[in-house]
Design a protein around this motif. Structure first.
Motif, PDB file in Angstrom:
ATOM      1  N   SER A 264      28.286 125.374  52.071  1.00 36.35           N
ATOM      2  CA  SER A 264      29.331 124.662  51.978  1.00 36.35           C
ATOM      3  C   SER A 264      30.441 125.038  52.923  1.00 36.35           C
ATOM      4  O   SER A 264      30.567 126.008  53.667  1.00 36.35           O
ATOM      5  N   ALA A 265      31.089 123.947  53.329  1.00 34.43           N
ATOM      6  CA  ALA A 265      32.138 123.791  54.486  1.00 34.43           C
ATOM      7  C   ALA A 265      31.444 124.391  55.780  1.00 34.43           C
ATOM      8  O   ALA A 265      32.087 125.249  56.525  1.00 34.43           O
ATOM      9  N   SER A 266      30.440 124.072  56.157  1.00 38.33           N
ATOM     10  CA  SER A 266      29.749 124.490  57.358  1.00 38.33           C
ATOM     11  C   SER A 266      29.140 123.468  58.228  1.00 38.33           C
ATOM     12  O   SER A 266      28.154 123.659  59.186  1.00 38.33           O
ATOM     13  N   GLY A 267      29.487 122.111  57.911  1.00 37.09           N
ATOM     14  CA  GLY A 267      29.269 121.097  59.104  1.00 37.09           C
ATOM     15  C   GLY A 267      28.210 119.851  58.678  1.00 37.09           C
ATOM     16  O   GLY A 267      28.227 119.139  59.386  1.00 37.09           O
ATOM     17  N   LYS A 268      27.982 119.713  57.355  1.00 40.33           N
ATOM     18  CA  LYS A 268      27.027 118.866  56.953  1.00 40.33           C
ATOM     19  C   LYS A 268      27.911 117.426  57.058  1.00 40.33           C
ATOM     20  O   LYS A 268      27.091 116.487  57.612  1.00 40.33           O
ATOM     21  N   THR A 269      29.116 117.299  56.501  1.00 35.64           N
ATOM     22  CA  THR A 269      29.667 116.082  56.492  1.00 35.64           C
ATOM     23  C   THR A 269      29.882 115.469  58.128  1.00 35.64           C
ATOM     24  O   THR A 269      29.831 114.521  58.514  1.00 35.64           O
ATOM     25  N   ASN A 270      30.448 116.564  58.940  1.00 34.10           N
ATOM     26  CA  ASN A 270      30.706 116.225  60.207  1.00 34.10           C
ATOM     27  C   ASN A 270      29.494 115.833  61.170  1.00 34.10           C
ATOM     28  O   ASN A 270      29.493 114.791  61.804  1.00 34.10           O
ATOM     29  N   LEU A 271      28.342 116.397  60.805  1.00 34.01           N
ATOM     30  CA  LEU A 271      26.795 116.030  61.381  1.00 34.01           C
ATOM     31  C   LEU A 271      26.628 114.599  60.813  1.00 34.01           C
ATOM     32  O   LEU A 271      26.299 113.796  61.485  1.00 34.01           O
ATOM     33  N   ASP A 291      26.103 113.069  53.163  1.00 31.21           N
ATOM     34  CA  ASP A 291      26.879 114.456  53.511  1.00 31.21           C
ATOM     35  C   ASP A 291      26.683 115.685  52.705  1.00 31.21           C
ATOM     36  O   ASP A 291      27.263 116.700  52.946  1.00 31.21           O
ATOM     37  N   ASP A 292      26.347 115.669  51.569  1.00 26.61           N
ATOM     38  CA  ASP A 292      26.296 116.844  50.542  1.00 26.61           C
ATOM     39  C   ASP A 292      24.973 116.931  49.454  1.00 26.61           C
ATOM     40  O   ASP A 292      24.697 117.952  49.354  1.00 26.61           O
ATOM     41  N   ILE A 293      24.558 115.833  49.320  1.00 25.74           N
ATOM     42  CA  ILE A 293      23.207 116.045  48.375  1.00 25.74           C
ATOM     43  C   ILE A 293      22.051 115.028  48.932  1.00 25.74           C
ATOM     44  O   ILE A 293      22.312 113.948  49.077  1.00 25.74           O
ATOM     45  N   ALA A 317      39.072 118.561  55.106  1.00 25.29           N
ATOM     46  CA  ALA A 317      40.093 117.883  55.751  1.00 25.29           C
ATOM     47  C   ALA A 317      40.068 118.677  57.360  1.00 25.29           C
ATOM     48  O   ALA A 317      40.275 118.121  58.337  1.00 25.29           O
ATOM     49  N   LYS A 318      40.265 120.020  56.942  1.00 21.97           N
ATOM     50  CA  LYS A 318      40.693 120.859  58.097  1.00 21.97           C
ATOM     51  C   LYS A 318      39.610 120.453  59.442  1.00 21.97           C
ATOM     52  O   LYS A 318      38.474 120.299  59.238  1.00 21.97           O
ATOM     53  N   ASP A 319      40.400 120.386  60.429  1.00 22.74           N
ATOM     54  CA  ASP A 319      40.101 120.250  61.813  1.00 22.74           C
ATOM     55  C   ASP A 319      39.253 118.773  61.938  1.00 22.74           C
ATOM     56  O   ASP A 319      38.393 118.422  63.054  1.00 22.74           O
ATOM     57  N   SER A 393      41.349 121.978  51.327  1.00 25.23           N
ATOM     58  CA  SER A 393      42.011 120.563  51.223  1.00 25.23           C
ATOM     59  C   SER A 393      40.738 119.620  51.621  1.00 25.23           C
ATOM     60  O   SER A 393      40.002 119.880  52.690  1.00 25.23           O
ATOM     61  N   ARG A 394      40.674 118.448  51.033  1.00 24.11           N
ATOM     62  CA  ARG A 394      39.731 117.496  51.175  1.00 24.11           C
ATOM     63  C   ARG A 394      40.070 116.093  51.232  1.00 24.11           C
ATOM     64  O   ARG A 394      41.331 115.640  50.565  1.00 24.11           O
ATOM     65  N   PHE A 395      39.414 115.324  51.504  1.00 24.21           N
ATOM     66  CA  PHE A 395      39.462 113.962  51.122  1.00 24.21           C
ATOM     67  C   PHE A 395      38.428 113.191  50.576  1.00 24.21           C
ATOM     68  O   PHE A 395      37.034 113.583  50.368  1.00 24.21           O
ATOM     69  N   GLY A 424      24.008 127.159  59.751  1.00 22.65           N
ATOM     70  CA  GLY A 424      25.227 127.897  58.992  1.00 22.65           C
ATOM     71  C   GLY A 424      26.013 128.382  60.064  1.00 22.65           C
ATOM     72  O   GLY A 424      25.877 128.125  61.440  1.00 22.65           O
ATOM     73  N   ARG A 425      27.270 129.243  59.493  1.00 24.07           N
ATOM     74  CA  ARG A 425      27.977 129.853  60.705  1.00 24.07           C
ATOM     75  C   ARG A 425      27.508 131.138  60.801  1.00 24.07           C
ATOM     76  O   ARG A 425      27.552 132.071  60.218  1.00 24.07           O
ATOM     77  N   THR A 426      26.953 131.171  62.034  1.00 24.10           N
ATOM     78  CA  THR A 426      26.197 132.386  62.383  1.00 24.10           C
ATOM     79  C   THR A 426      26.642 132.881  63.576  1.00 24.10           C
ATOM     80  O   THR A 426      26.399 131.867  64.701  1.00 24.10           O
ATOM     81  N   GLY A 518      30.047 121.782  69.853  1.00 22.72           N
ATOM     82  CA  GLY A 518      29.726 121.258  68.581  1.00 22.72           C
ATOM     83  C   GLY A 518      29.916 119.834  68.477  1.00 22.72           C
ATOM     84  O   GLY A 518      30.023 118.986  69.269  1.00 22.72           O
ATOM     85  N   TYR A 519      30.218 119.529  66.881  1.00 24.96           N
ATOM     86  CA  TYR A 519      30.474 118.161  66.624  1.00 24.96           C
ATOM     87  C   TYR A 519      29.558 117.214  67.198  1.00 24.96           C
ATOM     88  O   TYR A 519      28.511 117.244  67.211  1.00 24.96           O
ATOM     89  N   ARG A 520      30.242 115.919  68.127  1.00 25.97           N
ATOM     90  CA  ARG A 520      29.327 114.749  68.339  1.00 25.97           C
ATOM     91  C   ARG A 520      28.434 115.556  69.403  1.00 25.97           C
ATOM     92  O   ARG A 520      27.276 114.833  69.378  1.00 25.97           O
TER      93      ARG A 520
HETATM   94  P1  GTP Z   1      30.800 121.123  51.789  1.00 23.85           P
HETATM   95  O1  GTP Z   1      31.239 119.641  51.630  1.00 23.85           O
HETATM   96  O2  GTP Z   1      31.915 122.259  51.420  1.00 23.85           O
HETATM   97  O3  GTP Z   1      29.352 120.952  51.514  1.00 23.85           O
HETATM   98  O4  GTP Z   1      30.951 121.307  53.324  1.00 23.85           O
HETATM   99  P2  GTP Z   1      30.275 120.538  54.767  1.00 23.85           P
HETATM  100  O5  GTP Z   1      28.914 121.217  55.128  1.00 23.85           O
HETATM  101  O6  GTP Z   1      30.074 119.183  54.751  1.00 23.85           O
HETATM  102  O7  GTP Z   1      31.313 120.818  55.875  1.00 23.85           O
HETATM  103  P3  GTP Z   1      31.959 120.025  56.865  1.00 23.85           P
HETATM  104  O8  GTP Z   1      31.132 118.920  57.863  1.00 23.85           O
HETATM  105  O9  GTP Z   1      33.177 119.377  56.074  1.00 23.85           O
HETATM  106  O10 GTP Z   1      32.773 121.160  57.762  1.00 23.85           O
HETATM  107  C1  GTP Z   1      33.458 122.042  57.606  1.00 23.85           C
HETATM  108  C2  GTP Z   1      34.347 122.670  58.331  1.00 23.85           C
HETATM  109  O11 GTP Z   1      33.399 122.918  59.501  1.00 23.85           O
HETATM  110  C3  GTP Z   1      35.600 121.561  59.111  1.00 23.85           C
HETATM  111  O12 GTP Z   1      36.419 122.122  59.282  1.00 23.85           O
HETATM  112  C4  GTP Z   1      34.860 120.992  60.123  1.00 23.85           C
HETATM  113  O13 GTP Z   1      35.924 120.868  61.275  1.00 23.85           O
HETATM  114  C5  GTP Z   1      33.874 122.542  60.919  1.00 23.85           C
HETATM  115  N1  GTP Z   1      32.803 121.969  61.591  1.00 23.85           N
HETATM  116  C6  GTP Z   1      31.851 121.036  61.317  1.00 23.85           C
HETATM  117  N2  GTP Z   1      31.069 121.027  62.398  1.00 23.85           N
HETATM  118  C7  GTP Z   1      31.244 121.839  63.393  1.00 23.85           C
HETATM  119  C8  GTP Z   1      30.894 122.026  64.625  1.00 23.85           C
HETATM  120  O14 GTP Z   1      29.882 121.467  65.079  1.00 23.85           O
HETATM  121  N3  GTP Z   1      31.473 123.102  65.530  1.00 23.85           N
HETATM  122  C9  GTP Z   1      32.751 123.798  64.879  1.00 23.85           C
HETATM  123  N4  GTP Z   1      33.254 124.774  65.625  1.00 23.85           N
HETATM  124  N5  GTP Z   1      33.222 123.407  63.664  1.00 23.85           N
HETATM  125  C10 GTP Z   1      32.650 122.456  62.990  1.00 23.85           C
END
Ligand code: GTP
Ligand code: SPV
Ligand code: MN
Length: 610
Positions: A264-271, A291-293, A317-319, A393-395, A424-426, A518-520
């Motif tokens: 959770s909150a480790s980048g699935k939605t963003n990827l 993005d989650d399931i 929402a964060k970042d 916080s979320r949208f 994950g965050r390692t 990260g990200y894109r």
């Molecule tokens: P859940 O909805 O909780 O299951 O989370 P998720 O895995 O979909 O995580 P999400 O993509 O929402 O990212 C969670 C946080 O990680 C956000 O604050 C992102 O900005 C940050 N994040 C996502 N991808 C990257 C990345 O490639 N690098 C870094 N540094 N941060 C990232």
């Protein structure tokens, strides 16, 4: 008390078993009114919620909600999987006997919705026509209007999804009662919250929260806990906390589908929402599926298929900003009917803001309230550095609002899966990407996913822990059986997917900066993986898989320090030898772990030597 039958009749809820269920819980919760929900009700409910100040306007066709300040994330401690068979007890599922939990929850829910409306939300966690449709129907009851608004965005909602069930009894019974949030003792020894999935009775009973996965029961309670149990019990599918995306190579015309789990909150939605980096955009197009399931099964053609059972996104929402996730910003633009929860809110301009939305918070503090509703301008010096938005916080927005949603995202056939990734965050040890071609080693890798936990659950932020396949908080049956079920399902595929472990979060040991942008740019690692699968690159073999040779990664348009890149592609054997000892202890907790998994562990360990 209203005449329940008259309400159900006029709402055309015809499923007799569903009617019995609604009658029963209306009696227990003693709600004053009953209302059956369909998507057509959304506009009226939004207006009612605005009038009642349960939500606030956040721009044209956008809404803001604030949850109780002690109710902002999942609570793992208060989450329980119950069944009638003690053999279902695992390490992570917090198993309790079903009769005990049903009695407990019925007691807590008795009379707890007095003075409120009980909304009846028939829903489907699948595209209609999906081969997994028999596991996807549910009826959530909730006494919270904001939960209804979220469910309307996150699931397919309407009586049509339960009236025509082949087996009229085959819907999940999902009861949500909010409770008196200010008097539940959250986080104390007297905590009254209980979030229970009675998996072998396909019944979900959640009491004491109105936030996220604690309250939107179609999402993780049904979509993950119940569905993973059903997938195992029926022997037919997997339900995982996975994102799902598609990549089209416009030059070759090839299409790939990749799914995978990060905690959770480790980048699935963003990827899943990512766009190709600008320099690669002419050649590659990324499409969003989920993005989650993901639910996965083997089709008649012998291929592994995946689909997203959800209808919306509940994203961190964060970042989130123009550089990190431009598609997410489009998905929450004016008129998308998105709902923001627990971000900062300007009561005068109706703007919203969160950490990382812009580099600095708005300079003019006039009208700005933090996520608790406190005026930022009134902050005393010790509060000056407190975040404006809650970190979790979320949208909430519906899939169709995501600009790069795949054109076939609602196709009930699902999509063939080419690769399964874990991450994950390692902060050390894990390279940018390492590919695994053997099924048992891939499953072993998922089971030994270790990462830092996040603020998505109460009280675990930053803890380094194993999170098998990223399902730890949603695990519903024993881990040994789970591993065997994985080997069985994916083992049936005639063209098995390639596995990989990815890590966007490795840090410099000295100054802590992220080594990878990260990200894109994460797409670059996935492109290499697809080239490896196609046999176009060979990579470098290591005990824990194949890593890219430096020259094989497409780094067009990317500025990265050579030293950082070297580090990202290196396997630190000493650090890994230590890790193998931790893994041994981790795996030893699981009863009945298949011999193939132990054999994979021994093979990897032996390759590192002493
Ligand atoms: P859940 O909805 O909780 O299951 O989370 P998720 O895995 O979909 O995580 P999400 O993509 O929402 O990212 C969670 C946080 O990680 C956000 O604050 C992102 O900005 C940050 N994040 C996502 N991808 C990257 C990345 O490639 N690098 C870094 N540094 N941060 C990232
Ligand atoms: C998670 O925590 O993994 C989420 C958000 O996706 S919630 O729906 O609250 O579980
Ligand atoms: Mn999640």
């Amino acid at each position: 008390m209203t005449d329940v039958d008259a309400v159900l009749e006029s709402a055309q809820l015809k499923n007799e078993r569903a009617r019995e269920y609604v009658r029963y819980w209306a009696g227990v919760t003693q709600a004053d009114n009953i209302e059956v929900i369909g998507v057509a009700d959304d506009e009226r409910l939004i207006q009612e919620a605005l009038d009642a100040k349960e939500i606030l306007p956040a721009g044209e066709g956008l809404y803001y909600s604030r949850s109780y300040y002690k109710d902002t994330a999942r609570s793992e401690e208060r989450t329980i999987v119950a069944t009638n068979d003690p053999a279902d007890k695992g390490v992570y599922n917090n198993w309790h006997p079903a009769p005990e939990m049903k009695a407990k929850l019925t007691g807590l829910m008795r009379g707890a919705s007095k003075g409120k409306t009980m909304y009846v939300i028939p829903y489907l966690m699948a595209a209609p026509g999906s081969p997994l449709e028999p596991y996807a129907a549910g009826v959530q009851l909730t006494d919270n209007r904001s939960v209804v608004l979220h469910m309307n965005r996150m699931a397919r909602v309407g009586v049509e999804y339960i009236n025509n069930l082949e087996d009229q009894d085959s819907f999940v019974r999902a009861v949500h009662v909010t409770g008196d949030l200010e008097n539940l003792g959250q986080g104390t020894p007297e905590d009254k919250r209980y979030f229970v999935t009675v998996a072998d009775e396909r019944t979900i009973l959640h009491f004491g929260s109105s936030y996220g996965g604690n309250a939107l029961l179609g999402k993780i309670a049904h979509g993950l806990r119940q569905a993973s149990y059903d997938g195992w019990a029926s022997g037919t599918f997997l339900a995982e906390q996975f994102m799902l995306l598609g990549i089209t190579d416009k030059q070759t015309g090839r299409r790939y589908h990749i799914c995978g789990g990060f905690p959770s909150a480790s980048g699935k939605t963003n990827l899943a929402m990512t766009l190709a980096p600008d320099a690669l955009g002419d050649r590659y197009h990324v499409e969003f599926y989920g993005d989650d399931i993901a639910w996965m099964w083997v089709g008649d053609d012998g291929r592994l298929y995946g689909m997203n059972p959800e209808f919306g996104v509940f994203g961190v929402a964060k970042d989130t900003n123009e550089a990190t996730n431009p598609t997410a910003l489009d998905a929450i633009a004016p008129e998308t009917k998105a709902i923001f929860t627990n971000v900062a809110y300007n009561e005068k301009t109706h703007e919203v803001w969160w950490e990382g939305r812009t580099q600095n918070p708005p300079a003019d503090l006039d009208g700005w309230l933090d996520w608790k509703g406190h005026r930022i301008a009134d902050r005393v010096p010790v509060e000056a550095n407190d975040p404006w938005a809650h970190p979790n916080s979320r949208f909430t927005t519906t899939l169709a609002n995501v600009p790069n949603v795949a054109s076939d995202y609602a196709d009930p056939k699902g999509v063939p899966i080419d690769a399964i990734i874990f991450g994950g965050r390692t902060r050390d040890r894990e390279p940018l990407v390492r590919a695994i071609t053997d099924l048992a080693e891939g499953v072993y890798d998922g089971l030994t996913l270790g990462a830092e936990a996040t603020f998505a659950a109460e009280g675990v932020d930053g803890q380094l822990r194993y999170d098998p396949m990223s399902l730890r908080p949603f695990m519903s049956y024993p881990e040994g059986k789970y591993a065997a079920h994985w080997l069985k399902i994916v083992g049936q595929a005639t063209e098995p997917p390639i596995f990989a472990h990815v890590n966007w979060f490795q840090r410099d040991a000295e100054d802590g900066h992220f080594l990878w942008p990260g990200y894109r740019d994460n797409l670059r690692a996935l492109l290499w993986l697809m080239e490896l699968r196609e046999g176009e690159v060979a990579g470098v073999h290591t005990p824990v898989g194949i890593v890219p040779a430096k020259s094989e990664l497409n780094l067009d348009g990317l500025a990265i320090k050579g030293a950082d890149l070297d580090k990202l592609l290196t396997i630190d054997a000493d650090r890994w030898r230590q890790e193998m000892k931790f893994r041994e202890r981790h795996l030893a907790q699981f009863d009945g772990l298949p011999e193939e998994i132990w054999a994979a562990h021994r093979r990897v360990t032996a390759q590192f030597g002493d």
